[in-house]
Structure formats: C-alpha cells, structure tokens
Write a protein that holds these residues in place. Sequence first.
Motif, PDB file in Angstrom:
ATOM      1  N   ASP A   1      35.641 -48.274  -3.156  1.00  0.00           N
ATOM      2  CA  ASP A   1      36.495 -48.438  -1.994  1.00  0.00           C
ATOM      3  C   ASP A   1      36.545 -49.906  -1.598  1.00  0.00           C
ATOM      4  N   ALA A   2      37.613 -50.287  -0.900  1.00  0.00           N
ATOM      5  CA  ALA A   2      37.767 -51.669  -0.456  1.00  0.00           C
ATOM      6  C   ALA A   2      36.600 -52.049   0.454  1.00  0.00           C
ATOM      7  N   PRO A   3      36.057 -53.271   0.303  1.00  0.00           N
ATOM      8  CA  PRO A   3      34.926 -53.689   1.143  1.00  0.00           C
ATOM      9  C   PRO A   3      35.217 -53.564   2.633  1.00  0.00           C
ATOM     10  N   SER A   4      36.432 -53.934   3.042  1.00  0.00           N
ATOM     11  CA  SER A   4      36.778 -53.841   4.463  1.00  0.00           C
ATOM     12  C   SER A   4      36.794 -52.399   4.921  1.00  0.00           C
ATOM     13  N   ALA A   5      37.191 -51.469   4.001  1.00  0.00           N
ATOM     14  CA  ALA A   5      37.197 -50.042   4.345  1.00  0.00           C
ATOM     15  C   ALA A   5      35.772 -49.530   4.514  1.00  0.00           C
ATOM     16  N   LYS A   6      34.857 -49.968   3.615  1.00  0.00           N
ATOM     17  CA  LYS A   6      33.454 -49.553   3.720  1.00  0.00           C
ATOM     18  C   LYS A   6      32.859 -49.976   5.063  1.00  0.00           C
ATOM     19  N   LYS A   7      33.143 -51.217   5.419  1.00  0.00           N
ATOM     20  CA  LYS A   7      32.586 -51.736   6.666  1.00  0.00           C
ATOM     21  C   LYS A   7      33.125 -50.962   7.864  1.00  0.00           C
ATOM     22  N   MET A   8      34.423 -50.681   7.860  1.00  0.00           N
ATOM     23  CA  MET A   8      35.033 -49.967   8.976  1.00  0.00           C
ATOM     24  C   MET A   8      34.513 -48.531   9.058  1.00  0.00           C
ATOM     25  N   MET A   9      34.302 -47.891   7.873  1.00  0.00           N
ATOM     26  CA  MET A   9      33.752 -46.531   7.870  1.00  0.00           C
ATOM     27  C   MET A   9      32.347 -46.513   8.458  1.00  0.00           C
ATOM     28  N   ALA A  10      31.546 -47.532   8.098  1.00  0.00           N
ATOM     29  CA  ALA A  10      30.180 -47.606   8.619  1.00  0.00           C
ATOM     30  C   ALA A  10      30.183 -47.781  10.134  1.00  0.00           C
ATOM     31  N   GLU A  11      31.079 -48.629  10.636  1.00  0.00           N
ATOM     32  CA  GLU A  11      31.163 -48.872  12.079  1.00  0.00           C
ATOM     33  C   GLU A  11      31.634 -47.632  12.822  1.00  0.00           C
ATOM     34  N   ALA A  12      32.526 -46.859  12.202  1.00  0.00           N
ATOM     35  CA  ALA A  12      33.083 -45.672  12.862  1.00  0.00           C
ATOM     36  C   ALA A  12      32.245 -44.426  12.616  1.00  0.00           C
ATOM     37  N   GLY A  13      31.224 -44.540  11.754  1.00  0.00           N
ATOM     38  CA  GLY A  13      30.377 -43.390  11.457  1.00  0.00           C
ATOM     39  C   GLY A  13      31.054 -42.352  10.587  1.00  0.00           C
ATOM     40  N   LEU A  14      31.987 -42.783   9.749  1.00  0.00           N
ATOM     41  CA  LEU A  14      32.706 -41.866   8.870  1.00  0.00           C
ATOM     42  C   LEU A  14      32.056 -41.832   7.489  1.00  0.00           C
ATOM     43  N   LYS A  15      32.131 -40.690   6.837  1.00  0.00           N
ATOM     44  CA  LYS A  15      31.660 -40.554   5.470  1.00  0.00           C
ATOM     45  C   LYS A  15      32.837 -40.718   4.519  1.00  0.00           C
ATOM     46  N   PRO A  16      32.598 -41.151   3.273  1.00  0.00           N
ATOM     47  CA  PRO A  16      33.704 -41.336   2.318  1.00  0.00           C
ATOM     48  C   PRO A  16      34.557 -40.090   2.142  1.00  0.00           C
ATOM     49  N   GLU A  17      33.908 -38.904   2.209  1.00  0.00           N
ATOM     50  CA  GLU A  17      34.684 -37.676   2.025  1.00  0.00           C
ATOM     51  C   GLU A  17      35.567 -37.356   3.232  1.00  0.00           C
ATOM     52  N   ASP A  18      35.327 -38.057   4.371  1.00  0.00           N
ATOM     53  CA  ASP A  18      36.154 -37.824   5.557  1.00  0.00           C
ATOM     54  C   ASP A  18      37.474 -38.579   5.500  1.00  0.00           C
ATOM     55  N   VAL A  19      37.596 -39.498   4.537  1.00  0.00           N
ATOM     56  CA  VAL A  19      38.783 -40.361   4.461  1.00  0.00           C
ATOM     57  C   VAL A  19      39.499 -40.120   3.144  1.00  0.00           C
ATOM     58  N   LYS A  20      40.769 -39.899   3.213  1.00  0.00           N
ATOM     59  CA  LYS A  20      41.587 -39.698   2.014  1.00  0.00           C
ATOM     60  C   LYS A  20      42.160 -41.051   1.586  1.00  0.00           C
ATOM     61  N   GLY A  21      41.812 -41.484   0.376  1.00  0.00           N
ATOM     62  CA  GLY A  21      42.258 -42.791  -0.109  1.00  0.00           C
ATOM     63  C   GLY A  21      43.675 -42.767  -0.631  1.00  0.00           C
ATOM     64  N   SER A  22      44.429 -43.815  -0.294  1.00  0.00           N
ATOM     65  CA  SER A  22      45.810 -43.935  -0.775  1.00  0.00           C
ATOM     66  C   SER A  22      45.934 -44.984  -1.870  1.00  0.00           C
ATOM     67  N   GLY A  23      44.840 -45.698  -2.163  1.00  0.00           N
ATOM     68  CA  GLY A  23      44.870 -46.730  -3.199  1.00  0.00           C
ATOM     69  C   GLY A  23      44.853 -46.128  -4.589  1.00  0.00           C
ATOM     70  N   ARG A  24      44.876 -47.003  -5.571  1.00  0.00           N
ATOM     71  CA  ARG A  24      44.867 -46.547  -6.954  1.00  0.00           C
ATOM     72  C   ARG A  24      43.615 -45.726  -7.246  1.00  0.00           C
ATOM     73  N   ASP A  25      43.808 -44.583  -7.904  1.00  0.00           N
ATOM     74  CA  ASP A  25      42.712 -43.680  -8.271  1.00  0.00           C
ATOM     75  C   ASP A  25      41.922 -43.202  -7.054  1.00  0.00           C
ATOM     76  N   GLY A  26      42.608 -43.105  -5.914  1.00  0.00           N
ATOM     77  CA  GLY A  26      41.945 -42.587  -4.724  1.00  0.00           C
ATOM     78  C   GLY A  26      41.110 -43.586  -3.978  1.00  0.00           C
ATOM     79  N   ARG A  27      41.285 -44.873  -4.281  1.00  0.00           N
ATOM     80  CA  ARG A  27      40.507 -45.912  -3.595  1.00  0.00           C
ATOM     81  C   ARG A  27      40.840 -45.910  -2.106  1.00  0.00           C
ATOM     82  N   VAL A  28      39.813 -45.920  -1.274  1.00  0.00           N
ATOM     83  CA  VAL A  28      40.003 -45.931   0.167  1.00  0.00           C
ATOM     84  C   VAL A  28      40.281 -47.352   0.639  1.00  0.00           C
ATOM     85  N   MET A  29      41.393 -47.538   1.316  1.00  0.00           N
ATOM     86  CA  MET A  29      41.782 -48.840   1.840  1.00  0.00           C
ATOM     87  C   MET A  29      41.526 -48.877   3.356  1.00  0.00           C
TER      88      MET A  29
END
Length: 510
Positions: free
Chosen positions: A214-242
């Motif tokens: 996942d994009a580094p900025s997305a990882k940081k924002m997920m950590a700040e918001a307390g979200l898990k990767p499975e809670d976010v649907k990625g729209s980037g290539r191959d499901g990459r979370v942006m």
Amino acid sequence: MSTEVRVPTLGESVTEATVATWFKKPGDAVSADEMLCELETDKVTVEVPAPAAGTLGDIVANEGDTVGVDALLATIEEGEGAKPAPKSEKAEAPKEEAPVESAGGETVDIMVPALGESVSEATVSTWFKKVGDSVAADEMLCELETDKVSVEVPAPSAGTITEILADEGETVSAGGKLGVLSSSGAAPAKSASKDAPAAESEAPAKAGDKDVEDAPSAKKMMAEAGLKPEDVKGSGRDGRVMKEDVQAAISASKSASAPSSTPAPASVPRAPVAADDEAREERVKMTRLRQTIARRLKDAQNTAAMLTTYNEVDMTAVMDLRNEYKDLFQKKHGIKLGFMSFFVKACCHALKEVPEVNAEIDGTDIIYKNYVHMGVAVGTPNGLVVPVVRDADQMSFHRIEGTINDMGKRARDGKLSMAEMQGGSFTISNGGVYGSLMSSPILNPPQSGILGMHKIQERPMVVDGEIKIRPMMYLALSYDHRIVDGKGAVTFLVRVKEALEDPRRLLMDL
C-alpha cells in the motif's frame, strides 16, 4: 561537500506541504533519483527524489512537519559512505542488474518522461512495440495516460527491446522505468524467459495477499485513523490502497455513525441485475482523465458557493459584421473568422469592469489578476479539456482565432502539453456546437467564473415596437458567490451582451 534536498514545485496555487513519510534515514546510502520522502499537499502526493548519489546526512524536516516550496528537507553527503546499502537497495539490486546481464551488450533504460507540474504518475495505455522488436531512435514505443493528457514515449536510441517492465494498464511513477532497450541489435530471449519463472513462483506466495504494498501515505493515515488494511478497499493497481481510498473509508465510517434516515448514495450497492441484462452490459474502467473530470467537477460543487445567472443576446450585429468581413479576414490572415473571438473580446472587456469574476480565493485572501488567461473548453473523444489562451486581453481577433483553432485541434489529437492547460483565470464553454439551448456550466477551480454559450436560434423579438425574427442566444454565467456578488455577476453578463449587440463598443472601450 554536501547536496541540499529541497521541496520541489508543488503545483499551481500550492505553497506548502506536509512531510508524510521518509523512506531513508541519516547514514543510508542513496542513489541519484532514488525516492527519499513523500510530501502531501491538499491536492496531490509528491515524491522527492535524491538530487545526487551519496549518503543521507541530516534530516531537517521530520515527518509531520509543514514545509514551503524550496524549503530545505535534508542534505546528501558526497561518497557512498561506510555503511552498507539499505535493505530496500539490496532487494532491488537484482532487478536493476538482470537486464544488463541478459542483454549481453550496451543497454539503455526506457524511462517515464516528465509528466508535468503536479502530475506524479500515469497509466501505461498502449505499447506499440513488443519484446524482440527493433526500433529506431525517437520511434514511438508506448503511450501513457495521465489524468490530464496523453504522453508518448519515444525510443531513447536505436536498438532492440529486450524487456518490458510495465505492461498495459499498469500505473507508473514519473522517472520510473518502463523497459530496457539493447543497442546491440539482438533481442536476448533469456531476459523474458528468465523473469517469467520468477513471476510464476512469486504468484502462489502472494495469492492470498496483494501484489504490491500500500502507498506509504495510506499506511500512515490508516494507522492514525485506527483502520486495518482489510477495512479499506484499494483502487490502485492490483488492489493497492491509496491515500484517497483511506479518506473515502474514513468518510464512509463517519457517515455510517452519523444518524441519518437516508444512506449516502456512494454506500448503496448496485441493484441486482438479471443474468440476461448482465450478459448484454459492458463494464469499462474509467480513464484517468474521466476520473479527474468527475473529481474536479464534484469538488467545484462542494467547495464553491456556485450560482448561475442568465441573459440573452441578439447576435444580429455580430453575424452581420462577420458576414461583411469574413472573406477579407480569411484572405489577409489565412484563418476563418468565427464567433469565439467576439466572445473572448467581450469577456475581456467585461472582466476589466468586474475584476472579481477574474479573481480566485486562496485561503483567506482574494487574488485579483491583472491579466486574462482565457480557458476555452474543448470536447475530445476522451473527455473535456480546457486549453488556455494566455494574455487574451492583449490579442487581436486573428490571433485569438488562430490560437483557439490550433489548441482545439491539438486537444482532439491529445497533443496538448500540461503547461497549455494550466493557469487559466476565466473559462468559456460553448455547448451550442452540440445543440444545447440552455445549461448551467460548472466552475473550473480555482476560477470564480465561467461563461456558457449556447445555440443560436431564431425567435420573435420586439424591436422598436415591432415583432421581428432575430438570431438569439442564451448566455449563462456561473460564478462563485463567495467573492462575486449578484450585482457584479449581472453587470458582467450585461456588459458581454452590450458588447456583442454593438461590437463598436469594443473598439471605443465602452
């Protein structure tokens, strides 16, 4: 001796950014153009490459700090340094060396060219060549699609394509590698076959996971918001979370928690479709240009206090003047005299009297522009683009006609540069060419006004107490009510109407 790492240009009207992620730490060895950190603005995410090879010295701006354009981020010391290369470099080393070993001769990298201000990535649209094909210098190899324009990638030298690293549909970053070209003239089969087993062997291992991180900025924002990767649907290539995906997930969770009797439209799933109907449907991924158009138009509605005022103009005087001089005009200037030059001139004239329509909001400031860079909306097969006629207020009729004609033609061919579509201060949109009788145009942010032209239609009008048939056109001015009052908007439209109904006013500056 050290090299300074500074904040790059962030885009039009963007003056500061936040340091989101550092990919390196002090003492790490870096190579030229290797990504050092990622900055986030209110519009885009910007990656900062290393200006030179060496060892990363002091980091001046830490993650979370706000920095301005050209601010110092860090320093790079000369030399490779005593420390071994970081893990990321070790992991990437085989990828960089593989094409060179397989080529058996001098190789040239096919790189993503500069994509323009504020554009950091593109999608590989079409490859015109395949592995093993011989190419001449400057021959077109592939076409990239950004959210604004299409970019053709020429061959850096003559030779044979030995490897394609980014297939059609993949997203690539500015300065990234697209493929490898061998100047030896022979295409080694070893290169493609060597990579194929590796890809196959990696596939099972990643079958239950994403192909890319996942994009580094997305990882940081997920950590700040307390979200898990499975809670976010990625729209980037191959499901990459942006980053945008995380923002959407946060907004969705807020909407879900807020008491509301009506669910948000975005959260409503598509209604079930009968099998017969689904077989006759076609699902096509939106182009980056169409996605950007959709986003910008919705942003304009959400941000500006948009309002539209209407008027109508009798086109008799303009049509008579055009018919009288069109042959002489074309003979002298080599171009046809159309209606757009009259409308551009009339708008420039009106903008002088009502400057707030030619202004924009920047935070708590209003920027008044002592120039007119006129955007002219052009419909293309891929969507709407707005090339800009710079300093239109200083142009003659034939220069305006020539510039609009040239830009319109290149817009439809996808040949416009990024610079030619930026910096507009006011926009004209002509829906009349498609038969529109009346519409409400949407603002082109950060502009505060857009004029909508429409179809010329003969209607009975009362002229000097008599009913006469006149060629009439409805005009629509959409404006940002935050800085343009109703009086100013109506005055602007009336001045445009007066200038078109009596073009002599343009000559006399009345």
